[in-house]
Every structure is written in structure tokens, then in C-alpha cells.
Motif scaffolding. Structure first.
Motif, PDB file in Angstrom:
ATOM      1  N   SER A   1      36.217  37.970   1.874  1.00  0.00           N
ATOM      2  CA  SER A   1      37.152  38.515   2.940  1.00  0.00           C
ATOM      3  C   SER A   1      36.941  38.001   4.364  1.00  0.00           C
ATOM      4  CB  SER A   1      37.373  40.112   3.144  1.00  0.00           C
ATOM      5  OG  SER A   1      37.890  40.598   1.886  1.00  0.00           O
ATOM      6  N   ASN A   2      37.733  37.747   4.944  1.00  0.00           N
ATOM      7  CA  ASN A   2      37.517  37.341   6.652  1.00  0.00           C
ATOM      8  C   ASN A   2      37.990  38.476   7.326  1.00  0.00           C
ATOM      9  OD1 ASN A   2      36.268  34.875   6.195  1.00  0.00           O
ATOM     10  ND2 ASN A   2      38.134  33.913   6.161  1.00  0.00           N
ATOM     11  N   PHE A   3      37.248  38.959   8.230  1.00  0.00           N
ATOM     12  CA  PHE A   3      38.045  40.044   9.292  1.00  0.00           C
ATOM     13  C   PHE A   3      37.666  39.236  10.746  1.00  0.00           C
ATOM     14  CE2 PHE A   3      36.706  42.793   5.963  1.00  0.00           C
ATOM     15  CZ  PHE A   3      37.641  43.806   5.818  1.00  0.00           C
ATOM     16  N   ARG A   4      38.861  39.374  11.472  1.00  0.00           N
ATOM     17  CA  ARG A   4      38.755  38.498  12.729  1.00  0.00           C
ATOM     18  C   ARG A   4      39.787  39.392  13.768  1.00  0.00           C
ATOM     19  NH1 ARG A   4      40.668  34.429   9.186  1.00  0.00           N
ATOM     20  NH2 ARG A   4      39.156  32.822   8.723  1.00  0.00           N
ATOM     21  N   GLY A   5      39.205  39.289  14.870  1.00  0.00           N
ATOM     22  CA  GLY A   5      39.670  40.144  15.978  1.00  0.00           C
ATOM     23  C   GLY A   5      38.789  40.536  17.049  1.00  0.00           C
ATOM     24  N   ARG A   6      39.251  40.582  18.165  1.00  0.00           N
ATOM     25  CA  ARG A   6      38.003  40.987  19.435  1.00  0.00           C
ATOM     26  C   ARG A   6      37.434  42.446  19.240  1.00  0.00           C
ATOM     27  NH1 ARG A   6      41.210  40.109  24.994  1.00  0.00           N
ATOM     28  NH2 ARG A   6      43.116  40.845  23.533  1.00  0.00           N
ATOM     29  N   THR A   7      38.210  43.271  18.320  1.00  0.00           N
ATOM     30  CA  THR A   7      37.345  44.543  17.951  1.00  0.00           C
ATOM     31  C   THR A   7      36.924  44.464  16.714  1.00  0.00           C
ATOM     32  OG1 THR A   7      39.517  45.536  17.560  1.00  0.00           O
ATOM     33  CG2 THR A   7      38.703  45.736  19.586  1.00  0.00           C
ATOM     34  N   ALA A   8      36.779  43.237  15.995  1.00  0.00           N
ATOM     35  CA  ALA A   8      36.213  43.125  14.746  1.00  0.00           C
ATOM     36  C   ALA A   8      34.701  43.931  14.383  1.00  0.00           C
ATOM     37  CB  ALA A   8      36.215  41.916  14.079  1.00  0.00           C
ATOM     38  N   THR A   9      33.919  43.658  15.493  1.00  0.00           N
ATOM     39  CA  THR A   9      32.617  44.275  15.246  1.00  0.00           C
ATOM     40  C   THR A   9      32.685  45.690  15.300  1.00  0.00           C
ATOM     41  OG1 THR A   9      31.523  42.458  16.455  1.00  0.00           O
ATOM     42  CG2 THR A   9      30.225  44.456  16.211  1.00  0.00           C
ATOM     43  N   ALA A  10      33.419  46.293  16.302  1.00  0.00           N
ATOM     44  CA  ALA A  10      33.533  47.766  16.291  1.00  0.00           C
ATOM     45  C   ALA A  10      34.068  48.188  15.118  1.00  0.00           C
ATOM     46  CB  ALA A  10      34.436  48.003  17.545  1.00  0.00           C
ATOM     47  N   PHE A  11      35.157  47.618  14.715  1.00  0.00           N
ATOM     48  CA  PHE A  11      36.013  48.046  13.332  1.00  0.00           C
ATOM     49  C   PHE A  11      34.927  48.148  12.163  1.00  0.00           C
ATOM     50  CE2 PHE A  11      38.113  47.195   9.413  1.00  0.00           C
ATOM     51  CZ  PHE A  11      38.863  48.051   9.346  1.00  0.00           C
ATOM     52  N   LEU A  12      34.166  47.086  12.138  1.00  0.00           N
ATOM     53  CA  LEU A  12      33.297  47.026  10.931  1.00  0.00           C
ATOM     54  C   LEU A  12      32.038  48.296  11.018  1.00  0.00           C
ATOM     55  CD1 LEU A  12      33.190  43.381  10.073  1.00  0.00           C
ATOM     56  CD2 LEU A  12      34.290  45.382   8.662  1.00  0.00           C
ATOM     57  N   GLU A  13      31.587  48.420  12.461  1.00  0.00           N
ATOM     58  CA  GLU A  13      30.589  49.325  12.658  1.00  0.00           C
ATOM     59  C   GLU A  13      31.249  50.855  12.603  1.00  0.00           C
ATOM     60  OE1 GLU A  13      28.767  48.832  16.331  1.00  0.00           O
ATOM     61  OE2 GLU A  13      27.233  47.377  15.480  1.00  0.00           O
ATOM     62  N   TRP A  14      32.603  51.058  12.479  1.00  0.00           N
ATOM     63  CA  TRP A  14      33.027  52.209  12.116  1.00  0.00           C
ATOM     64  C   TRP A  14      33.240  52.520  10.371  1.00  0.00           C
ATOM     65  CZ3 TRP A  14      38.680  53.033  10.975  1.00  0.00           C
ATOM     66  CH2 TRP A  14      39.060  54.380  10.844  1.00  0.00           C
ATOM     67  N   LEU A  15      33.381  51.277   9.682  1.00  0.00           N
ATOM     68  CA  LEU A  15      33.350  51.336   8.445  1.00  0.00           C
ATOM     69  C   LEU A  15      32.065  51.590   7.691  1.00  0.00           C
ATOM     70  CD1 LEU A  15      36.224  48.924   7.082  1.00  0.00           C
ATOM     71  CD2 LEU A  15      36.223  51.444   7.602  1.00  0.00           C
ATOM     72  N   THR A  16      31.051  50.996   8.460  1.00  0.00           N
ATOM     73  CA  THR A  16      29.728  51.022   7.951  1.00  0.00           C
ATOM     74  C   THR A  16      28.638  51.583   8.794  1.00  0.00           C
ATOM     75  OG1 THR A  16      29.009  48.853   8.782  1.00  0.00           O
ATOM     76  CG2 THR A  16      30.179  48.741   6.697  1.00  0.00           C
ATOM     77  N   PRO A  17      27.528  51.998   8.525  1.00  0.00           N
ATOM     78  CA  PRO A  17      26.354  52.402   9.374  1.00  0.00           C
ATOM     79  C   PRO A  17      25.619  51.155   9.953  1.00  0.00           C
ATOM     80  CG  PRO A  17      25.651  52.613   7.233  1.00  0.00           C
ATOM     81  CD  PRO A  17      27.010  52.363   7.149  1.00  0.00           C
ATOM     82  N   SER A  18      25.936  50.013   9.825  1.00  0.00           N
ATOM     83  CA  SER A  18      24.968  49.056  10.087  1.00  0.00           C
ATOM     84  C   SER A  18      25.253  48.620  11.565  1.00  0.00           C
ATOM     85  CB  SER A  18      25.133  47.618   9.164  1.00  0.00           C
ATOM     86  OG  SER A  18      24.994  47.860   7.977  1.00  0.00           O
ATOM     87  N   SER A  19      24.059  48.019  12.064  1.00  0.00           N
ATOM     88  CA  SER A  19      24.219  47.550  13.564  1.00  0.00           C
ATOM     89  C   SER A  19      24.512  46.075  13.470  1.00  0.00           C
ATOM     90  CB  SER A  19      22.875  47.765  14.346  1.00  0.00           C
ATOM     91  OG  SER A  19      22.348  48.877  14.364  1.00  0.00           O
ATOM     92  N   LEU A  20      26.020  45.855  13.749  1.00  0.00           N
ATOM     93  CA  LEU A  20      26.540  44.570  13.536  1.00  0.00           C
ATOM     94  C   LEU A  20      26.345  43.907  15.199  1.00  0.00           C
ATOM     95  CD1 LEU A  20      29.389  45.116  11.059  1.00  0.00           C
ATOM     96  CD2 LEU A  20      27.083  44.379  10.523  1.00  0.00           C
ATOM     97  N   ILE A  21      26.569  44.797  16.013  1.00  0.00           N
ATOM     98  CA  ILE A  21      26.492  43.967  17.393  1.00  0.00           C
ATOM     99  C   ILE A  21      25.349  43.298  17.746  1.00  0.00           C
ATOM    100  CG2 ILE A  21      25.498  46.020  18.571  1.00  0.00           C
ATOM    101  CD1 ILE A  21      27.894  45.712  20.908  1.00  0.00           C
ATOM    102  N   SER A  22      24.071  43.826  17.209  1.00  0.00           N
ATOM    103  CA  SER A  22      22.765  43.202  17.454  1.00  0.00           C
ATOM    104  C   SER A  22      22.447  42.016  16.353  1.00  0.00           C
ATOM    105  CB  SER A  22      21.998  44.142  17.429  1.00  0.00           C
ATOM    106  OG  SER A  22      21.789  44.650  16.329  1.00  0.00           O
ATOM    107  N   LEU A  23      23.592  41.963  15.523  1.00  0.00           N
ATOM    108  CA  LEU A  23      23.378  40.617  14.435  1.00  0.00           C
ATOM    109  C   LEU A  23      23.548  39.542  14.857  1.00  0.00           C
ATOM    110  CD1 LEU A  23      22.567  41.013  11.386  1.00  0.00           C
ATOM    111  CD2 LEU A  23      24.883  40.652  10.865  1.00  0.00           C
TER     112      LEU A  23
END
Length: 422
Positions: free
Chosen positions: A103-125
Motif C-alpha cells: 500500500s501507499n499512504f499519501r497526504g500532508r498528515t500521513a505521518t500523524a495518521f500512521l502514528e495514530w494507527l501504530t505506536p512507532s515514531s515515524l516523524i523521526s524516521l
């Protein structure tokens, strides 16, 4: 799932074995190293899905079995599971993992959305870096394990398990609608694209890098474990991620449907050998990696599963993610049970075998996966035991066919990984 990827997709045309250049893997039997097909598709063949490499597998002697709603190769020709396993450990094997959901997830709030679905730190990835993660339900149970690759702050490539396809896609749809209708999406809507029929193949083993390097001008030394890039391979521009599900060095390559067969043929020449589900299962268990449905489920938290490391440190107390309350309870109070590894004396312990304390013979847990290890020459297993019995060296008894076998809690992975870290 551990870090998993691979190539498959698009309907493969009839392909002659003589033209494949692939050597098939030794006779797989329902003995050592057998893969557990519990809970997998049992309906008529016609109702099962096929990856784009189905005809390619048949032409190369693939022994097809139902797996996660797909017809997938268990082994090839007269090459058995142990021989195939050993070839991946010493040379290289190619796995069709096109049944996985890309899958692809796109959008300006994609990081915040996936950080809501998962406990991972994606903003720092960092861009083009991957992480293993988990999708959590409201109670903190694991809906699925997943590999998330960040391309940019507003673009992510996500791979989830085929056996959880319907559950995951329904969850994504529900949560996207909720997210996009909320104030949190004021910075931009998030879109989800499923890469239907795309191929995914994994080339795994110590010879994988040298072989793939001969097909590209890209310096693969720059692609360390957990990194990805778009790599030119003999005229094809493909998403290549360094990682896999075997504990060996290797690559997972995503391929557009129209190119899957041709690219797979390029990748599948000596020393690379076709490998199936049998070898994949024993390789991942030696590497201490989970199989969803065996070792993970919706009643298991990431803390119980030994996956606390996928929870970002800064998110453990304040992270706003689904299931956070249940996860924090296990972090604070300790989980009631823990996933551990075992070395088992005598006969191998399979999924469902009950685990008892060695002295009181108290029932303390159950095995979730177990095999005779082709690499170690010992019976290995993983399972869950009550907290307090999880420490290294703890002796337990496991009921194997109505006979108690001695076992010792052993750290995982059972063998040292051979990832390329530069």
C-alpha cells in the motif's frame, strides 16, 4: 512478520523450466521443518487467489498449497525443505511474497495518521528508511504486524500480511474516514492506494548482494539494512529494500504487474534458487521472527510479544495512538505473559503444545511455533509463558504427544543475523 518483502504479481505467462535458470529446492515432507497451515484457506482451489508468478511456479515444479487465501509454493521439484533452507543460509534463495498487501499512504498528515494507527515514531524516521511496526486495536492487541517505509513526511509504503488482508483493509478504510472527517486532517487529507497485483519478491542469503550488484549500476553497499531506494535493474526502475524474513542479508523488491515475470527471471539464476513456504518458515523461526496467526493475534500486546522496541520511546507515556491505554498498562505493570524461545530435548514441540513449570508441573503457557532447526541441529520453538518463567535458562517441560520433554528458555534469535550494516 518480521521485516518481510519480496516480488510477485501480474498474471505470468506459461514459462518453460528450461528457460528459467532457477534450480528448484529436496523433497519436502510432513516431517522436520513442516510449515503449519492452521487457519489457512481450505476452500476449493478456484476460490484461492494467485500471485502473478503462479504459472512460473507451476512450470518450475512448484508444489502449490493453500496459504493465507492464495495458492503458494511449498517447495519445488525434488528439492526438500532442509536443502532449500540450507541453500538460503549458504548461497541465496528467491521467495515469491506477492501475496503480501502493498500500500501507499499519501497526504500532508500521513505521518500523524500512521502514528495514530501504530505506536512507532515515524516523524523521526529518515526518508527511505523502514521499520517493523504493529497495527493495534482499541485494547492494544495486534491486528497485524507490518513494515512501514517512509519515503517522505507525506508518503509511505506499507506492507501487511495476506492472511489479514480483509481485516487490515477494512480497518484502514474505517480509520481513514474517521481521520479525514476530524480536525486532525485540517492540514491535509490522507489517501490510501492498494498496489493490486504488484509483484513482491525477496532475494535472501549471503550471495544475494553480489548477484544483484551484477544487474545494477547502483552501489548496493550504500543500501544498508532497513534502507530502501529506487534501483535500476537491467532497465527496470524498482523499489528495493534491504531486509527480509530470514535473518540473512537480502533484498525485497516491489515490481509493477507487467514486469513481474521478466524481473523474476532476471533475479533467478545461479546461485539464486527458488525457495518456498517450507524453507521460509524454518528460516524465520531460526531468526526469531513471528508469524501472524501463530505467534501474534488480536489478544496479544506488543509488550507480551517482545516487540516493545517498535514503540517509540517518546511515545510510551504520551503517544496518541490507538490501543495506547492497554499498551501502557503492560509497560507499567508488566505483561501477564511473554514470548520466549526454547531449545527442546527429544522430539520437536509444535504449535499448541502445552508448557509446564519443571517443578510444580503448573500449566504456564503454550508453544506457538516449533521445528527441528536445520542450521543448529536442535529442536527450537517459541511460545508464551507466564511472566516469571521467561528468564534465560529457565527449565520447563513441554508436552509433546503426551510425553513431557525437557526444554530451556533460550534468547532469540536462535542464530546471529547476517544483516548488512555497512
Amino acid at each position: 512478520m518480521s521485516t518481510v518483502r519480496a516480488l510477485s504479481t501480474h498474471t505470468a505467462r506459461q514459462f518453460l523450466v528450461s528457460g528459467s535458470g532457477c534450480r528448484a529446492p529436496h523433497n519436502w515432507t510432513a516431517g522436520p521443518g513442516r510449515i503449519n497451515l492452521r487457519g489457512l484457506a481450505t476452500s476449493a482451489e478456484a476460490s484461492l487467489r494467485k500471485t502473478g508468478l503462479y504459472d512460473f511456479h507451476i512450470a518450475n515444479g512448484g508444489k502449490m498449497v493453500p496459504f493465507a487465501g492464495y495458492q503458494m509454493p511449498l517447495a519445488y521439484g525434488n528439492i526438500g525443505q532442509v536443502a532449500s533452507h540450507t541453500h538460503v543460509r549458504t548461497e541465496a534463495g528467491l521467495f515469491d511474497v506477492g501475496h503480501m498487501v502493498q500500500s501507499n499512504f499519501r497526504g500532508r498528515t500521513a505521518t500523524a495518521f500512521l502514528e495514530w494507527l501504530t505506536p512507532s515514531s515515524l516523524i523521526s524516521l529518515a526518508p527511505y528508511t523502514s521499520t517493523l511496526s504493529v497495527l493495534l486495536n482499541e485494547n492494544g492487541g495486534i491486528i497485524d504486524d507490518t513494515v512501514i517505509t517512509k519515503h517522505s513526511d507525506d508518503a509511505y509504503y506499507v506492507v501487511t500480511n495476506a492472511g489479514r488482508r480483509d481485516r487490515d483493509l477494512a480497518w484502514f478504510k474505517e480509520k481513514l474516514q474517521e481521520w479525514n472527517a476530524s480536525d486532525r486532517a485540517t492540514g491535509g487529507q490522507v489517501e490510501h492506494e492498494v498496489l493490486e497485483d504488484w509483484g513482491l519478491v525477496a532475494v535472501q542469503g549471503p550471495a544475494a548482494a553480489q548477484y544483484l550488484q551484477g544487474l545494477t549500476s547502483f552501489d548496493l553497499r550504500e543500501l544498508t539494512f532497513g534502507k530502501s531506494a529506487f534501483v535500476p535493474i537491467e532497465g527496470f526502475n524498482l523499489h528495493v529494500a534491504r531486509g527480509g524474513y530470514t535473518g540473512e542479508d537480502g533484498f525485497e523488491i516491489s515490481i509493477p504487474p507487467s514486469q513481474t515475470l521478466e524481473v523474476t527471471q532476471l533475479l533467478c539464476n545461479a546461485p539464486v534458487q527458488l525457495a518456498g513456504l517450507g524453507a521460509r518458515d524454518s528460516l524465520r523461526l531460526e531468526a526469531g521472527m513471528c508469524l501472524y496467526g501463530n505467534d501474534l493475534d488480536e489478544d496479544t500486546s506488543p509488550v507480551e510479544a517482545g516487540l516493545t522496541w517498535v514503540i517509540g520511546k517518546e511515545r510510551r507515556e504520551t503517544g496518541d495512538f490507538i490501543g495506547a491505554e492497554g499498551v501502557r498498562k503492560h509497560l507499567k505493570d508488566g505483561p501477564p505473559r511473554r514470548r520466549v524461545g526454547f531449545i527442546v530435548d527429544g522430539a520437536p514441540a509444535r504449535q499448541g503444545a502445552q508448557i509446564y513449570s519443571s517443578l510444580e508441573k503448573e500449566l504456564i503457557g503454550a508453544v506457538t511455533s516449533g521445528i527441528p532447526s536445520p542450521t543448529l541441529g536442535k529442536n527450537i520453538a517459541m511460545g508464551y509463558v507466564k511472566s516469571g518463567f521467561h528468564k534465560k535458562g529457565t527449565e520447563v517441560d513441554i508436552d509433546v504427544r503426551n510425553k513431557l520433554r525437557k526444554a530451556v528458555v533460550t534468547p532469540m534469535p536462535f542464530m546471529k543475523p547476517n544483516y548488512w550494516r555497512g
